[in-house]
Design an enzyme around this catalytic site. Structure first.
Site, mmCIF file in Angstrom:
data_model
loop_
_atom_site.group_PDB
_atom_site.id
_atom_site.type_symbol
_atom_site.label_atom_id
_atom_site.label_comp_id
_atom_site.label_asym_id
_atom_site.label_seq_id
_atom_site.Cartn_x
_atom_site.Cartn_y
_atom_site.Cartn_z
ATOM 1 N N LYS A 1 -2.525 -13.734 12.895
ATOM 2 C CA LYS A 1 -3.972 -13.579 12.840
ATOM 3 C C LYS A 1 -4.626 -14.571 11.881
ATOM 4 O O LYS A 1 -5.602 -15.241 12.239
ATOM 5 C CB LYS A 1 -4.302 -12.138 12.435
ATOM 6 C CG LYS A 1 -5.773 -11.805 12.274
ATOM 7 C CD LYS A 1 -5.997 -10.303 12.237
ATOM 8 C CE LYS A 1 -5.226 -9.616 11.158
ATOM 9 N NZ LYS A 1 -5.792 -9.842 9.798
ATOM 10 N N THR A 2 -4.108 -14.654 10.664
ATOM 11 C CA THR A 2 -4.687 -15.569 9.675
ATOM 12 C C THR A 2 -4.439 -17.019 10.056
ATOM 13 O O THR A 2 -5.328 -17.868 9.996
ATOM 14 C CB THR A 2 -4.107 -15.272 8.279
ATOM 15 O OG1 THR A 2 -4.447 -13.934 7.905
ATOM 16 C CG2 THR A 2 -4.670 -16.232 7.247
ATOM 17 N N LYS B 1 -8.565 -2.361 0.859
ATOM 18 C CA LYS B 1 -8.482 -1.509 2.038
ATOM 19 C C LYS B 1 -9.248 -0.192 1.874
ATOM 20 O O LYS B 1 -9.647 0.421 2.880
ATOM 21 C CB LYS B 1 -7.025 -1.235 2.392
ATOM 22 C CG LYS B 1 -6.291 -2.473 2.911
ATOM 23 C CD LYS B 1 -7.012 -3.103 4.115
ATOM 24 C CE LYS B 1 -6.199 -4.230 4.724
ATOM 25 N NZ LYS B 1 -6.922 -4.928 5.812
ATOM 26 N N ARG C 1 1.509 -12.073 -1.732
ATOM 27 C CA ARG C 1 0.126 -12.215 -1.276
ATOM 28 C C ARG C 1 -0.649 -13.237 -2.101
ATOM 29 O O ARG C 1 -0.372 -13.467 -3.276
ATOM 30 C CB ARG C 1 -0.600 -10.869 -1.388
ATOM 31 C CG ARG C 1 -0.085 -9.806 -0.426
ATOM 32 C CD ARG C 1 -0.669 -9.976 0.944
ATOM 33 N NE ARG C 1 -0.141 -9.015 1.909
ATOM 34 C CZ ARG C 1 -0.641 -8.855 3.120
ATOM 35 N NH1 ARG C 1 -1.681 -9.579 3.499
ATOM 36 N NH2 ARG C 1 -0.109 -7.986 3.960
ATOM 37 N N ASP D 1 -9.909 -11.222 8.075
ATOM 38 C CA ASP D 1 -9.330 -9.878 8.120
ATOM 39 C C ASP D 1 -10.277 -8.738 8.483
ATOM 40 O O ASP D 1 -9.862 -7.810 9.160
ATOM 41 C CB ASP D 1 -8.691 -9.563 6.764
ATOM 42 C CG ASP D 1 -7.710 -8.408 6.834
ATOM 43 O OD1 ASP D 1 -6.856 -8.406 7.739
ATOM 44 O OD2 ASP D 1 -7.796 -7.508 5.985
ATOM 45 N N HIS E 1 -10.634 -4.707 12.259
ATOM 46 C CA HIS E 1 -9.570 -5.330 11.477
ATOM 47 C C HIS E 1 -9.149 -6.582 12.234
ATOM 48 O O HIS E 1 -8.260 -6.548 13.084
ATOM 49 C CB HIS E 1 -8.400 -4.356 11.328
ATOM 50 C CG HIS E 1 -7.324 -4.845 10.418
ATOM 51 N ND1 HIS E 1 -5.999 -4.518 10.580
ATOM 52 C CD2 HIS E 1 -7.375 -5.639 9.329
ATOM 53 C CE1 HIS E 1 -5.277 -5.086 9.627
ATOM 54 N NE2 HIS E 1 -6.081 -5.777 8.855
ATOM 55 N N ARG F 1 0.824 -1.206 0.000
ATOM 56 C CA ARG F 1 0.000 0.000 0.000
ATOM 57 C C ARG F 1 0.862 1.261 0.000
ATOM 58 O O ARG F 1 1.925 1.293 0.604
ATOM 59 C CB ARG F 1 -0.932 0.022 1.216
ATOM 60 C CG ARG F 1 -2.051 -1.003 1.179
ATOM 61 C CD ARG F 1 -2.971 -0.863 2.379
ATOM 62 N NE ARG F 1 -2.249 -1.037 3.646
ATOM 63 C CZ ARG F 1 -1.868 -0.052 4.432
ATOM 64 N NH1 ARG F 1 -2.122 1.218 4.113
ATOM 65 N NH2 ARG F 1 -1.222 -0.289 5.569
ATOM 66 N N SER G 1 0.216 -7.449 10.894
ATOM 67 C CA SER G 1 0.934 -8.390 10.033
ATOM 68 C C SER G 1 2.058 -9.074 10.798
ATOM 69 O O SER G 1 2.821 -8.434 11.520
ATOM 70 C CB SER G 1 1.507 -7.651 8.826
ATOM 71 O OG SER G 1 2.218 -8.532 7.986
#
Length: 534
Positions: free
Chosen positions: A243-244, A202, A324, A258, A221, A59, A239
């Site tokens: 989390k994932t 996003k 990604r 997410d 988030h 980003r 990141s």
């Protein structure tokens, strides 16, 4: 000419008057063909497609703007990094130039939904130059299976994504040729000068972080899943914190990885897909996510592959460390059929503490939960970002500062209200280091972290009692089944207790210093009750 070609009158209301063609609501199969025909990407072994995003492999946070206008001016936290200010004249000039840029172009259009709960979802129209960005939109948002229901679709918000358009810094008042500009009054996001698809995802999340809280709905988030007894769990984390990975549990059903909303009915996914970081992804440790990288319909961004065998190299960071994978939720083996769950029982704040002073798990009271939510702490370490050689404490408000439009205490207040109303427990889980500082300590094993998370979710974590952590004041469990008690209290892993105490106080001082950036309001005293005492 494609059978999906729509009338060129279709988008005249946007000022797009002379496109060469408009391809409306193409399915993934047709978009595959178009992307290949246009040379946008390549098919790799297993059926996924690989795309390179050029100069932008992440980003462009410094190039994101929110237009200051009457309808949202009093709501937006203009001190936030999510809200770099643009004026209406800037937007109008940029908008007109981008619409003129569309003349003679073939454009791809998708009509989709953000939000699984029909009562508060947004209808989103995505207009773009690239077929693969339309594929990405179909992966990441919620598709209408019955195309007849899209007749007369009236978008609540539109994203116009033109990667080949270059902003003029003098004319448009931008920092660079890249621009992401949101206008809440016009209900439009303009994106130009970047191919990185995460900007699309996003931008819509930022929009949802504006609209949902105005309805008293918590926007988050986070990832979320459901246990065998119907208990919903929420995982906040930046990141690299897990989390994932931790929400993809073979014993639980995934709601999403997410972005979620939390209303009076429970938790719902804002998206219809996942966007996982895949650098050095392990087939053994993360088999479900690994499988998606070899599946039809998956988009791989900046993943290196062998041009002869078409094998992907997930270990390579040749193009970027931020590789990604975008894939629809349907590729995961255990998913919520309606992308929803009931009221949550547990909230887990994930952090990677590279200083080796936080325990692997701590129970938080309500004030501590608000404080750590607003803080959004983790640490950057070598290899996660260019130029980082030593661990650096980083704080991202509400675990998603670049996407949070309101003052962070506004989100914290909604979180506290929902936690109190539903009797929700909160825990801080450290997936970082124990046994010493960076360079000395070791990372907690995924086995231990999963055992800790399981103990939280099944209630075992509370059975052995707690003792208070000095300085931070939260509760450290005395025992957890299957976890060596020596790692539960981080002070026991340091050879020099004086050095440990100094490091703990030093981290606490970073939390306190970070909080000085927030001007006082009516929530300040409540949130600060959860602060460490350095």
């Amino acid at each position: 000419m494609s059978s999906y070609n729509a009338s060129t009158d279709y988008l005249k209301s946007y000022g797009i008057n002379n496109p060469k063609a408009i391809y409306l609501n193409m399915p993934t199969e047709a978009l595959y063909e178009e992307a290949i025909k246009r040379g946008e990407g390549h098919v790799v072994k297993g059926g996924a497609m690989v795309f390179e995003t050029g100069a932008h492999t992440g980003r462009s946070a410094q190039d994101k703007y929110v237009v200051r206008e009457a309808t949202s001016e009093k709501d937006v936290n203009w001190d936030s990094s999510a809200a770099k200010e643009a004026n209406e004249a800037q937007f109008n000039t940029l908008y007109n130039d981008m619409m003129a840029f569309c003349d003679g172009k073939e454009l791809f259009v998708q009509e989709l939904y953000a939000g699984a709960d029909e009562s508060c979802r947004l209808k989103v129209r995505v207009i773009g130059e690239f077929a693969w960005h339309n594929m990405f939109a179909r992966n990441m948002f919620i598709c209408e299976k019955d195309l007849a229901k899209l007749q007369g679709f009236q978008a609540d918000f539109t994203v116009i994504y033109l990667p080949n358009f270059q902003a003029d810094t003098a004319k448009h008042g931008t920092r660079s040729s890249t621009v992401i500009m949101l206008n809440f009054a016009k209900k439009v996001v303009l994106i130009g000068g970047t191919q990185y698809a995460g900007e699309l995802k996003k931008s819509v999340f930022t929009v949802m972080n504006y609209y949902l809280p105005k309805q008293g709905i918590m926007s988050m988030h986070c990832s979320a899943n459901i246990g065998e007894k119907g208990d919903t769990a929420i995982f906040f984390g930046l990141s690299g914190t897990g989390k994932t990975t931790l929400s993809s549990d073979p014993k639980r059903v995934l709601i999403g990885d997410d972005e979620h909303g939390w209303n009076d009915k429970g938790v719902f996914n804002i998206e219809g897909g996942c966007y996982a970081k895949v650098i050095k992804l392990s087939k053994e440790m993360e088999p479900d996510i690994y499988r998606t990288t070899h599946s039809y319909g998956t988009i791989l961004e900046n993943v290196v592959y062998d041009t002869i065998t078409r094998e992907v190299d997930l270990d390579s960071d040749k193009l970027t460390e931020n590789t990604r994978s975008s894939y629809p939720l349907s590729q995961m083996p255990r998913i919520s059929p309606d992308n929803k769950g009931g009221q949550p029982k547990n909230i887990i704040f994930l952090t990677y503490d590279a200083f080796g002073v936080l325990p692997p798990v701590a129970k938080l009271n309500l004030n501590q939960a608000m404080y750590h939510f607003v803080s959004g702490y983790t640490a950057k370490v070598a290899g996660t970002e260019k130029g980082v050689k030593e661990p650096t404490a980083t704080f991202s408000t509400c675990f998603g500062e670049p996407f949070m439009v309101f003052h962070p205490f506004f989100y914290a207040k909604i979180l506290a209200e929902k936690m109190k109303a539903n009797g929700v427990n909160a825990y801080l889980v450290n997936t970082g280091l124990f046994g010493g500082k960076y360079g000395v300590g070791q990372r907690f094993s995924i086995k231990d972290t999963r055992a800790i998370v399981n103990a939280i979710l099944d209630g075992e974590v509370d059975k052995g009692g707690f003792h208070d952590c000095p300085v931070f004041g939260f509760g450290i469990p005395n025992a957890i089944p299957g976890v060596n008690p020596e790692i539960l209290d981080p002070s026991k892993g340091w050879k020099d207790q004086t050095e440990y105490n100094a490091a703990l106080k030093e981290l606490a001082s970073k939390f306190i210093e970070n909080f000085k950036k927030y001007p006082e309001n009516d929530m300040t005293s409540e949130v600060l009750k959860g602060a460490p005492k350095a």
